[in-house]
Design a protein around this motif. Structure first.
Motif, short mmCIF file in Angstrom:
data_model
loop_
_atom_site.label_atom_id
_atom_site.label_comp_id
_atom_site.label_asym_id
_atom_site.label_seq_id
_atom_site.Cartn_x
_atom_site.Cartn_y
_atom_site.Cartn_z
N SER A 1 -23.91 -4.82 -2.32
CA SER A 1 -24.64 -3.92 -3.02
C SER A 1 -23.87 -2.64 -3.49
CB SER A 1 -25.80 -3.66 -2.45
OG SER A 1 -26.98 -4.78 -2.33
N LEU B 1 -25.01 -5.34 -13.70
CA LEU B 1 -25.16 -6.20 -15.09
C LEU B 1 -25.35 -5.53 -16.27
CD1 LEU B 1 -27.52 -9.34 -15.08
CD2 LEU B 1 -27.86 -7.59 -16.76
N ARG C 1 -20.60 -13.65 -13.55
CA ARG C 1 -19.89 -12.33 -13.72
C ARG C 1 -18.58 -12.77 -14.02
NH1 ARG C 1 -19.43 -7.35 -9.36
NH2 ARG C 1 -18.78 -5.77 -11.12
N VAL D 1 -32.44 -11.96 -13.32
CA VAL D 1 -32.12 -10.57 -12.42
C VAL D 1 -32.86 -9.45 -12.54
CG1 VAL D 1 -30.28 -8.96 -11.83
CG2 VAL D 1 -29.44 -11.23 -12.34
N PHE E 1 -24.96 -15.55 -9.66
CA PHE E 1 -24.60 -14.31 -10.32
C PHE E 1 -23.11 -13.87 -10.20
CE2 PHE E 1 -24.01 -9.92 -9.66
CZ PHE E 1 -24.69 -9.39 -11.04
N SER E 2 -22.59 -14.35 -9.31
CA SER E 2 -21.19 -13.84 -9.03
C SER E 2 -20.15 -14.68 -9.87
CB SER E 2 -20.64 -14.18 -7.41
OG SER E 2 -21.34 -13.34 -6.56
N TYR F 1 -21.31 -3.47 -6.14
CA TYR F 1 -22.16 -3.59 -7.46
C TYR F 1 -22.41 -2.03 -8.06
CZ TYR F 1 -23.41 -8.18 -6.45
OH TYR F 1 -23.49 -9.53 -6.08
N TYR G 1 -15.54 -10.43 -3.17
CA TYR G 1 -15.12 -9.58 -4.30
C TYR G 1 -13.67 -9.09 -4.11
CZ TYR G 1 -20.00 -10.53 -5.60
OH TYR G 1 -21.26 -11.02 -5.91
N ALA H 1 -27.54 -5.36 -8.14
CA ALA H 1 -27.04 -6.15 -8.92
C ALA H 1 -27.35 -6.15 -10.51
CB ALA H 1 -27.29 -7.72 -8.73
N TRP I 1 -31.77 -6.91 -5.28
CA TRP I 1 -31.36 -7.16 -6.61
C TRP I 1 -31.13 -6.03 -7.44
CZ3 TRP I 1 -28.60 -11.62 -8.13
CH2 TRP I 1 -28.84 -12.48 -7.13
N VAL J 1 -27.10 -15.43 -5.38
CA VAL J 1 -26.17 -14.51 -5.22
C VAL J 1 -24.90 -15.28 -5.85
CG1 VAL J 1 -24.53 -13.44 -3.64
CG2 VAL J 1 -27.11 -13.38 -3.50
#
Length: 294
Positions: free
Chosen positions: A214, A180, A148, A160, A144-145, A217, A255, A176, A173, A141
Motif C-alpha cells: 500500500s 490506478l 498494472r 477496484v 491487479f499487479s 502504491y 514490486y 491501489a 484497496w 492482488v
C-alpha cells in the motif's frame, strides 16, 4: 525467542519447531530479517533430519518469503522449485496455493505474464478448499499487479472502485485505487484518494500484510500528482524497508526494491543526493535479482 530458548533447554523437538515457526510468522523487518532467515535455515535442516515432510515444506515456504524480501532471487528460484516438488508429494491445498502464488510472482517479475495469470488462476481455484482465507482478495492482488504491468488497469478500474468503497473491508484497496487513478491520468481523483489516506499519519491504511505494498502504491500516486507533503510522510513510513524488496502479502506480488520508491519520494522533496543514493541501491538489487519488470 524466549519460547525457543526454553524449548532448546528441555530439548523437545516439537516445541522447538513450533517456537521457530512463531518467529517466522512474526513480521519480517530490516532489523529482524537476518535472525529470521537463520531460523528458517535451521528449521529446514531440522525438519529434513527428522524426516517430517510437512514441517520441511513449511520451512521452505518461510525461507522463500525471506529470500524474496532480501532480493536473493537466484536462491529464491531454487527454493520455489523445491517447494513445488514438496507440495506435490505432500498434497496439502494450503502449500499448493502458496507454491502456485510464488511461481506466479516470479513469472510476473520475469515478464511471463500469460504464465503468471494461469498460475494465479490455479491458485485461486485450489484456494476454494481452504477455510478462513480471503481467496478473492489474494487473487485480486495478483490480477491487479498483472494488469498494472500489462498497461491494462482500465480493465481493473470498475472492480477496484467497487471494492474500495466497501467501508472498512475496502480500506486495503484504497491505496491501489489511488495509484490506478494516477496511472490512468485521472490526477484529480488520485489526489483526492491520496489526501483521504494521508490523514493522521496514514491512520486509514491498515497495518496488515499488504501494508508495504500500500505504501508503494501511495508513493507512486504522490509522485504522479506532485504532492511533496505526502511524499515526506510516505518516506518516513517506507524508510524501515530500505534495502528490502516490496513484497505484498505472502508471495502475492513483489514490486522490486523499496529504495526505488524512497528515491522518487526524495526527488519530489528536492533531496537530490538522497534520491541518487536510493536509485543506485535499487538498481543494484533489481539487476542482481534478474527481474526485468522490476
Amino acid at each position: 525467542d524466549r519460547a525457543l530458548a526454553a524449548a532448546r533447554d528441555i530439548g523437545e523437538s516439537g516445541a522447538i519447531r513450533v517456537a521457530m515457526s512463531s518467529i517466522l510468522l512474526a513480521p519480517w523487518t530490516a532489523d529482524t530479517i537476518d535472525h529470521q532467515l537463520a531460523i528458517a535455515h535451521e528449521l529446514l535442516e531440522r525438519a529434513g533430519e527428522e524426516g517430517d515432510l510437512e514441517w520441511h515444506t513449511g520451512a521452505l515456504d518461510r525461507l522463500l518469503y525471506g529470500l524474496l524480501l532480501v532480493g536473493e532471487l537466484d536462491d529464491a528460484r531454487i527454493v520455489a522449485r523445491r517447494l513445488a516438488e514438496h507440495t506435490e508429494r505432500l498434497g496439502q491445498p494450503l502449500f499448493g496455493v502458496l507454491s502456485l502464488q510464488a511461481r506466479a510472482l516470479l513469472a510476473t517479475g520475469e515478464g511471463r505474464f500469460a504464465e503468471a495469470e494461469s498460475l494465479a488462476d490455479r491458485a485461486n481455484a485450489l484456494s476454494t478448499f481452504l477455510s478462513g482465507t480471503d481467496a478473492e482478495g489474494t487473487y485480486g492482488v495478483q490480477i491487479f499487479s498483472l494488469r498494472r504491468e500489462q498497461g491494462r488497469l482500465e480493465e481493473a478500474r470498475p472492480l477496484v472502485e467497487a471494492v474500495a468503497r466497501l467501508g472498512q473491508e475496502g480500506s486495503t484497496w484504497r491505496p491501489a485505487l489511488a495509484v490506478l487513478y494516477a496511472e490512468l491520468g485521472r490526477l484529480d481523483d488520485a489526489g483526492r484518494e491520496l489526501r483521504r489516506l494521508m490523514v493522521d499519519d496514514l491512520r486509514a491504511v491498515p497495518r496488515d500484510a499488504l501494508y508495504v505494498g500500500s505504501l508503494s502504491y501511495l508513493a507512486d500516486a504522490a509522485v504522479a500528482v506532485g504532492d511533496s507533503e505526502a511524499a515526506a510522510v510516505l518516506y518516513r513510513a517506507l524508510s524501515p524497508y530500505r534495502h528490502l524488496v516490496v513484497q505484498v502479502g505472502n508471495h502475492l506480488a513483489a514490486y522490486g526494491a523499496a529504495d526505488r520508491y524512497l528515491g522518487e519520494l526524495s526527488a519530489l522533496c528536492g533531496r537530490v543526493r538522497d534520491a541518487e543514493s536510493h536509485f543506485e541501491a535499487a538498481l543494484r538489487l533489481d539487476e542482481r535479482a534478474r527481474m526485468p519488470v522490476w
